[in-house]
Design a protein around this motif. Structure first.
Motif, mmCIF file in Angstrom:
data_model
loop_
_atom_site.group_PDB
_atom_site.id
_atom_site.type_symbol
_atom_site.label_atom_id
_atom_site.label_comp_id
_atom_site.label_asym_id
_atom_site.label_seq_id
_atom_site.Cartn_x
_atom_site.Cartn_y
_atom_site.Cartn_z
ATOM 1 N N GLU B 221 -16.132 23.390 -12.350
ATOM 2 C CA GLU B 221 -17.470 23.630 -11.794
ATOM 3 C C GLU B 221 -17.546 25.045 -11.242
ATOM 4 O OE1 GLU B 221 -18.365 19.121 -10.054
ATOM 5 O OE2 GLU B 221 -17.853 20.735 -8.703
ATOM 6 N N THR B 222 -16.523 25.412 -10.465
ATOM 7 C CA THR B 222 -16.543 26.719 -9.817
ATOM 8 C C THR B 222 -16.548 27.838 -10.855
ATOM 9 O OG1 THR B 222 -15.280 25.726 -8.034
ATOM 10 C CG2 THR B 222 -15.438 28.110 -8.047
ATOM 11 N N TRP B 223 -15.720 27.684 -11.891
ATOM 12 C CA TRP B 223 -15.670 28.749 -12.906
ATOM 13 C C TRP B 223 -16.967 28.836 -13.696
ATOM 14 C CZ3 TRP B 223 -13.281 33.090 -14.043
ATOM 15 C CH2 TRP B 223 -12.119 33.387 -13.308
ATOM 16 N N SER B 224 -17.626 27.708 -13.933
ATOM 17 C CA SER B 224 -18.905 27.796 -14.628
ATOM 18 C C SER B 224 -19.907 28.535 -13.738
ATOM 19 C CB SER B 224 -19.423 26.407 -15.014
ATOM 20 O OG SER B 224 -19.774 25.683 -13.865
ATOM 21 N N LEU B 225 -19.793 28.331 -12.431
ATOM 22 C CA LEU B 225 -20.686 29.038 -11.501
ATOM 23 C C LEU B 225 -20.349 30.527 -11.457
ATOM 24 C CD1 LEU B 225 -23.000 28.557 -9.467
ATOM 25 C CD2 LEU B 225 -21.269 28.410 -7.693
ATOM 26 N N ILE B 226 -19.050 30.851 -11.528
ATOM 27 C CA ILE B 226 -18.634 32.261 -11.559
ATOM 28 C C ILE B 226 -19.238 32.938 -12.789
ATOM 29 C CG2 ILE B 226 -16.639 33.794 -11.903
ATOM 30 C CD1 ILE B 226 -15.019 31.630 -10.250
ATOM 31 N N THR B 227 -19.142 32.245 -13.943
ATOM 32 C CA THR B 227 -19.741 32.768 -15.176
ATOM 33 C C THR B 227 -21.240 32.973 -14.991
ATOM 34 O OG1 THR B 227 -18.113 31.466 -16.373
ATOM 35 C CG2 THR B 227 -19.937 32.338 -17.655
#
Lengths: 460, 278
Positions: B221-227
């Motif tokens: 979830e966090t990495w998709s938000l970073i993207t």
């Protein structure tokens, strides 16, 4: 006076700071960079784990900046708050001019100018007067707002569409504020807890995750039954709990929940999240006589003595252990009991469920084994209340719709200028679009080609 | 399984299409370009056939689910999305040289799925958490988004290749002009951003129905938000501060790096999306 002057002198720079797009870029990049940190440092662990992993000095640093729970830290929340302020101020600053464009009434012919896109020109052998009504009809089919203005040597049609799409960006920004507001509502008025319920039992309170306190629900939840099924490969297939809601002892709701299908009651949600087995309270023993081979079955209850029929023995079911260790080896579920003779002699028996012949080694007259025992589970329920969810979901819908409008729709203005020339008339199609110059260029060419095809009443 | 065979064969069709696109670009052969396009279409058809067959096979096995449940299946869908999206872009804008940068990505995704020994192509029954109607919506939106970012990545590479003064002038002249590349990259980034947003949202709604929270800062979830943050930065900088051309191209490449990490890298970190690594 000085008071207002002073506050104004503070407000203006703050406003300028928050209205800056540089701030947006900086905040988005900072949020991205710090979020990475949180995926590299395990979150929510115990201090000892971090000390073991990184050493004392780094642990102190992590501790000072809440890096072991950084997404809830004051500075991460501060960044999100700043971003919210940034969004709100930017939107407030831009909104009046957007509003003016969207609700400005008629399209003023002078407002349509050739933008970055090259005008398209062609000629027609007829007079401008012959073209006017056809051209108007053609343009009217494609645009909502059309105005015609006659000129010295001909006429000009100006058309406009998609004004409202300028609201798309504001929609996206509003949606972010709405969903963050939803998150805030959830964290202020919601809770996140869990509860384990043994089959056949009920609870009326749950334990909260963040501070480990107990919260009463105001009603009772009973777990009527729990089942777990497996695929042939041994992978879990389904966890299913039959739950009942009781108000004043009466069942008001009954529902089977599985992982993707929770029970919701009075704003509280119960999600299937884990399970475990509970020690058996009843079991069936098998006793075989060593000499005659005669077999006897008897049911025993936890903490009770039971007479074994056909013998003068009694069995006392002392306890059942899930992972009993025999000479250092885990033998799994094991019943511990006592055999008693009428004279008061007692013998401890150890009965591993998986190894029914273990008791042979005791060399007693009767060999005891566990034939069957009660299988009792408890179900683990994630229990939450989040009154912010409707706001968050409203934000989600607006976010997707807003992105669609902001990215793929445009506010376009087109002018068709027809002037008398030596060979009939010259037609010039030009205009501007607030987005997608390349697509607009194609669009202008299409309009021009469509107009060129209009030959005396032949509508396409 | 027939579907795995069909999909393995599709790998080579995509490979051939990518090869023809590159050859058409280098040797400036229009006929080769047409061949590349139709080979690409054949690849997409094979990909769709393999996908459909696999779906049918899950029903024959009695586990019946959309083939979007593990790394192999997601890669198959990813390459389908890249190839289809690219072919649509080619049809719409008529710049065939982009294929030399986009089609190899479809080939690589499919080759990774078919040839890597670490990726199992076995059909597995669904774990309880994956049994949801949101599975299809979530995976499809995410991967259309990823595919759009992949095409944007290819376009950005082209942009940099064209701008590079050391590049042979010959190749550079066969790349669409900078304005078109820049605009197309922007279009793809917007498409990707829309679908990434939809993917994150469908994931959040699903998480709320399965685990009782719509956001939990799990690494995926966090990495998709970073993207999302990275591409949001690009969109704002472009629209409001006029970031175009080289800077936008570099940013879109960085963004695609984040996409790849969200997709593959996160499996190295612990979290709830572990089934994506199997």
């Amino acid at each position: 006076m000085t008071q207002t002057a002073k506050s104004e002198s503070l407000v203006a720079p703050a406003w300028r700071f928050l209205a800056s797009i540089r701030l947006t870029v900086a905040l988005l990049l900072l949020l991205a960079a710090t979020s990475i940190l949180g995926t590299l440092i395990p979150q929510g662990g115990a201090p000892s784990e971090y000390i073991g992993r990184y050493g004392e000095t780094i642990f102190r640093l992590l501790y000072a900046f809440d890096l072991y729970d950084m997404y809830h830290s004051w500075w991460f929340r501060g960044l999100i708050l700043l971003l919210t302020g940034n969004i709100v101020v930017c939107t407030l600053k831009r909104f009046p001019s957007v509003w003016k464009i969207v609700f400005s009434g008629k399209t003023a012919p002078t407002s349509v100018k050739p933008g970055k896109v090259e005008p398209v020109a062609f000629e027609d052998a007829r007079d401008p007067e012959a073209l006017q009504s056809e051209y108007e009809a053609y343009i009217r089919k494609r645009f909502r707002r059309v105005e015609t203005e006659s000129m010295e040597n001909g006429f000009r049609i100006v058309a406009e569409r998609g004004r409202w799409t300028r609201l798309g960006v504001s929609g996206v920004h509003l949606s972010i504020v709405i969903l963050l507001a939803g998150a805030l509502v959830g964290s202020l008025f919601g809770f996140d807890g869990y509860v384990n319920i043994a089959e056949g039992e009920s609870i009326d309170r749950v334990r909260l995750r963040n501070d480990n306190t107990v919260m009463p629900l105001g009603f009772e939840v009973r777990c009527e039954d729990f089942n777990v099924s497996f695929y042939d490969s041994g992978a879990p297939k389904e966890y299913r709990s039959r739950l009942q809601i009781l108000e004043n002892g009466k069942i008001v709701v009954e529902k089977d929940i599985i992982v993707n299908d929770p029970l919701r009651y009075k704003g509280v949600n119960f999600f299937q999240s884990s399970y475990g087995s509970l020690p058996a309270r009843e079991l069936t023993l098998n006793l075989t006589n060593r000499d005659s081979g005669e077999a006897v079955r008897v049911n025993a209850a936890l903490g009770r003595r039971v007479e074994i029929p056909g013998t003068d023995l009694r069995f006392y079911f002392r306890q059942i252990e899930n992972r009993y260790r025999l000479r250092g080896m885990d033998v799994g579920e094991t019943v511990l009991g006592v055999l008693e003779t009428p004279t008061g002699e007692t013998t401890e028996v150890i009965l591993p469920v998986r190894f029914p012949s273990y008791d042979k080694m005791r060399k007693g007259e009767w060999i005891v084994s566990v034939a069957d025992h009660e299988h009792r589970y408890y179900t683990g329920l994630q229990t939450t209340r989040d009154p912010g969810v409707p706001l968050v979901y409203a934000g989600f819908i607006l976010l997707i719709a807003g992105c669609w409008v902001a990215f793929f729709m445009a506010h376009q203005k087109v002018a068709v200028e027809v002037t008398r020339s030596a060979r009939g008339c010259a037609v010039r199609v030009y205009g501007s679009s607030n987005r997608h110059p390349v697509g607009f260029e194609t669009f202008l060419k299409k309009i021009a080609a469509g107009l060129a095809r209009q030959k005396g009443g032949a509508h396409d | 399984m027939t579907s795995s065979l069909v999909l393995s064969a599709t790998t080579f069709v995509y490979g051939a299409s990518a090869f023809f696109y590159i050859a058409a670009w280098v040797f400036h052969q229009n006929a080769l370009g047409r061949l590349a396009f139709w080979t690409g279409v054949a690849g997409v058809l094979g990909n769709v056939a393999g996908f459909g067959l696999r779906w049918a096979e899950t029903y024959q096995m009695g586990v019946g689910h959309a083939p979007l449940s593990n790394l192999y299946e997601s890669l198959v869908f990813f390459s389908l999305a890249i190839a289809t999206l690219y072919l649509i872009v080619e049809k719409k804008y008529g710049h065939r040289s982009i294929g030399a940068f986009a089609m190899p990505l479809a080939f690589l995704a499919m080759a990774y799925a078919s040839l890597s020994p670490n990726i199992s192509d076995r059909i597995q029954p669904l774990l309880p958490a994956l049994k949801s109607n949101w599975l299809i919506a979530h995976v499809v939106t995410c991967f259309i988004g990823y595919a759009a970012f992949a095409v944007a990545f290819g376009l950005s590479l082209m942009f940099l290749a064209k701008r590079n003064p050391d590049a042979p002038g010959l190749f550079g002249s066969r790349i669409p002009d900078e304005r078109v590349l820049d605009e197309l990259t922007h279009q793809m980034v917007m498409l990707g951003f829309l679908f990434l947003t939809a993917g994150i949202i469908t994931g959040a709604v699903w998480a709320n129905s399965a685990w009782g929270r719509y956001w939990g800062w799990d690494p995926k979830e966090t990495w998709s938000l970073i993207t999302w943050f990275i591409y949001a930065t690009l969109l704002h900088a472009r629209l409001m501060r006029g970031w175009r051309g080289r800077r936008a191209a570099i940013f879109s490449i960085v963004g695609f790096g984040a996409v790849l990490f969200t997709y593959f890298g996160v499996n190295l970190l612990p979290g709830l999306h572990s089934y994506g690594s199997m």
